[in-house]
Design a protein around this motif. Structure first.
Motif, mmCIF file in Angstrom:
data_model
loop_
_atom_site.group_PDB
_atom_site.id
_atom_site.type_symbol
_atom_site.label_atom_id
_atom_site.label_comp_id
_atom_site.label_asym_id
_atom_site.label_seq_id
_atom_site.Cartn_x
_atom_site.Cartn_y
_atom_site.Cartn_z
ATOM 1 N N GLY A 98 -9.106 4.948 0.166
ATOM 2 C CA GLY A 98 -8.786 3.644 -0.397
ATOM 3 C C GLY A 98 -8.136 3.726 -1.768
ATOM 4 O O GLY A 98 -7.344 2.851 -2.146
ATOM 5 N N MET A 99 -8.421 4.807 -2.526
ATOM 6 C CA MET A 99 -7.885 4.896 -3.883
ATOM 7 C C MET A 99 -6.423 5.363 -3.915
ATOM 8 O O MET A 99 -5.737 5.182 -4.916
ATOM 9 N N VAL A 100 -5.957 5.957 -2.820
ATOM 10 C CA VAL A 100 -4.597 6.499 -2.826
ATOM 11 C C VAL A 100 -3.647 5.716 -1.912
ATOM 12 O O VAL A 100 -2.424 5.734 -2.126
ATOM 13 N N MET A 101 -4.170 5.021 -0.922
ATOM 14 C CA MET A 101 -3.296 4.356 0.056
ATOM 15 C C MET A 101 -2.360 3.309 -0.540
ATOM 16 O O MET A 101 -1.174 3.264 -0.161
ATOM 17 N N PRO A 102 -2.801 2.440 -1.462
ATOM 18 C CA PRO A 102 -1.853 1.451 -2.005
ATOM 19 C C PRO A 102 -0.646 2.097 -2.686
ATOM 20 O O PRO A 102 0.497 1.645 -2.512
ATOM 21 N N VAL A 103 -0.883 3.171 -3.460
ATOM 22 C CA VAL A 103 0.220 3.845 -4.149
ATOM 23 C C VAL A 103 1.121 4.552 -3.140
ATOM 24 O O VAL A 103 2.350 4.522 -3.241
ATOM 25 N N ALA A 104 0.485 5.207 -2.144
ATOM 26 C CA ALA A 104 1.262 5.912 -1.115
ATOM 27 C C ALA A 104 2.133 4.943 -0.334
ATOM 28 O O ALA A 104 3.315 5.223 -0.060
ATOM 29 N N ALA A 105 1.564 3.801 0.042
ATOM 30 C CA ALA A 105 2.332 2.809 0.801
ATOM 31 C C ALA A 105 3.484 2.260 -0.036
ATOM 32 O O ALA A 105 4.591 2.029 0.472
#
Length: 467
Positions: A207-214
């Motif tokens: 959850g901590m990396v998915m928004p930035v990755a997307a």
């Protein structure tokens, strides 16, 4: 011919012989009769002992059956209360214009059989799904079913699986469909299987990396492959996620020195390129053009955590990323296969056997609860007051014995001197018992309104759920 004397002598000897034989036979008969009597006596004693043993066994069986009934009812009440509480919480946020409460309840119960997860856990998962913004009832049930299956395959709780899936769908803006949920659960399960991580760790870290990755355009498959590869290199899942987040953030907003460096080496890093080609080509450029140039890598990724992650991915873990990406292609149906294996396991079969007894009591208690909810609050209050009156009447009947027994013991000690000490001790014990009874009664009187209020509150809550 024999003379009369000889005949007489023969008869006498015959008589003596017969007398002796009859006496011997009589004694033998008495002896044998006594032996038989002793045998019957021993047999009666044995039968008596057997009878006592049988009675004891029967008593033990009765006690065991009563205990089984009690535990069955107790567990059924607890299970039904927990499930009812969970579904009541669901009802507070459920939009019944898109999904009826009764259908949702039936679906949750059905999932307890098809996924091996507990009913109260699935109910909490449904609440979590609705809270995560999946407000459409049909979509929420699709997400819940996928999360319930993933929880079995990835060894997580339903709540953890719901968090993992809803965070993924929300971060990547994916539409909730059966195909999308199936593909995502298969991907997450494959990540756990191919990486050195667990379902709970993945749920708490992705959850901590998915928004930035997307935002950068990194696909979900690439993200999971890189995360799995980093864990294979010895990093903890949470640290790997942090390193990827920092690396993606610095690529999204590079420093002026990083921009000059990328221009100098002919490396293009943009969300448009990542979306069009994927992140692996960018990683390949970094690997081929910078190689072991630590200074250049430090300029591009000044954050130490981002630098460590990129150096690992561009180094020893680069081949692992490609291999894992290739194995992701064969992931379809992986979660369903894992669930089917668990459903056919001895552990689950034993749970189903034991649940048959529990389900019997749950059904029984459910009907009993329905009967209780039909009682009005006024009727229960009247019952409580009448119970108090009955207690007072019994107290009035037993009141004379409070003083009668000490008086009787005192009089007895006057008549029989050695009874004086016994009477004194007995009087103290009796008055102690009476004091204890009165104290308990007083405490019960204090707590009665509180307990009654709590009971009525629970019954009203149960009635609202049944309605």
């Amino acid at each position: 011919m024999a003379s009369a004397a000889e005949t007489l002598a023969f008869e006498v000897r015959l008589k003596d012989f017969m007398t002796k034989e009859l006496k011997r036979l009589s004694m033998s008969t008495k002896t044998e009769t006594a032996k038989v009597g002793h045998s019957f006596t021993r047999l009666n004693k044995t039968m008596a002992r057997v009878g006592k043993t049988v009675k004891a066994i029967g008593l033990m069986m009765k006690v065991a059956f009563a205990a089984a009934v009690f535990m069955g009812i107790r567990n059924a009440v607890r299970t039904l209360r927990e499930f009812s509480r969970g579904m009541a919480e669901v009802r507070t946020i459920l939009d019944e214009t898109t999904l009826s409460f009764e259908y949702a309840r039936a679906k949750v119960i059905e999932l307890t059989y098809t996924t091996t997860a507990a009913g109260k856990e699935i109910a909490k998962g449904l609440y979590q799904t609705l809270s995560a913004g999946i407000t459409d009832g049909a979509e929420a049930m699709i997400m819940l079913e996928g999360a319930s299956k993933l929880s079995i395959g990835a060894l997580t709780t339903v709540n953890e699986s719901v968090d993992l899936l809803t965070n993924t769908f929300n971060a990547y803006g994916m539409a909730v469909t059966e195909e999308a949920v199936q593909a995502t659960t298969d991907l997450m399960f494959a990540t756990v299987k191919l990486g050195k991580t667990t379902g709970p760790e993945l749920s708490h870290s992705l959850g901590m990396v998915m928004p930035v990755a997307a935002n950068l355009g990194v696909s979900l498959e690439e993200l999971n492959a890189m995360l799995a590869a980093l864990t294979l290199g010895g990093m903890k899942t949470s640290m790997a996620a942090t390193q990827l987040r920092q690396a993606f953030a610095q690529l999204l907003h590079p420093s002026d020195d990083a921009k000059k460096l990328m221009k100098e080496y002919g490396i293009e890093v943009s969300a448009a390129r990542v979306r069009a080609e994927g992140f692996l080509p960018v990683l390949k450029d970094v690997k081929e053009k910078f190689g072991d140039n630590a200074i250049a890598l430090r300029t591009l990724f000044p954050n130490i955590r981002a630098l460590v992650g990129v150096m690992a991915l561009a180094g020893n873990q680069y081949d692992d990323v490609g291999r894992i990406m290739g194995e992701f292609a064969d992931k379809l149906g992986a979660v369903d296969q894992a669930v089917e294996i668990m459903r056919n396991s001895l552990d689950h079969k034993m749970k189903l056997i034991s649940s048959a007894w529990g389900n019997f009591w749950i059904g029984l208690v459910k009907e009993m609860k329905g009967a209780i909810t039909e009682l009005s609050t006024n009727e229960l209050e009247r019952f409580s007051k009448e119970s108090k009156k009955v207690g007072e009447e019994w107290g009035a009947i037993l009141a004379p014995f409070t003083t009668a027994i000490p008086v009787f013991l005192s009089l007895l000690s006057l008549v029989i001197p050695f009874m004086k000490e016994i009477a004194a001790k007995a009087t103290v014990i009796w008055l102690g018992v009476v004091d204890t009874i009165f104290s308990a009664a007083a405490r019960a009187a204090e707590l009665s309104p509180i307990m009654t209020e709590k009971l009525l509150g629970k019954l009203q809550a149960a009635a609202s759920v049944s309605a």
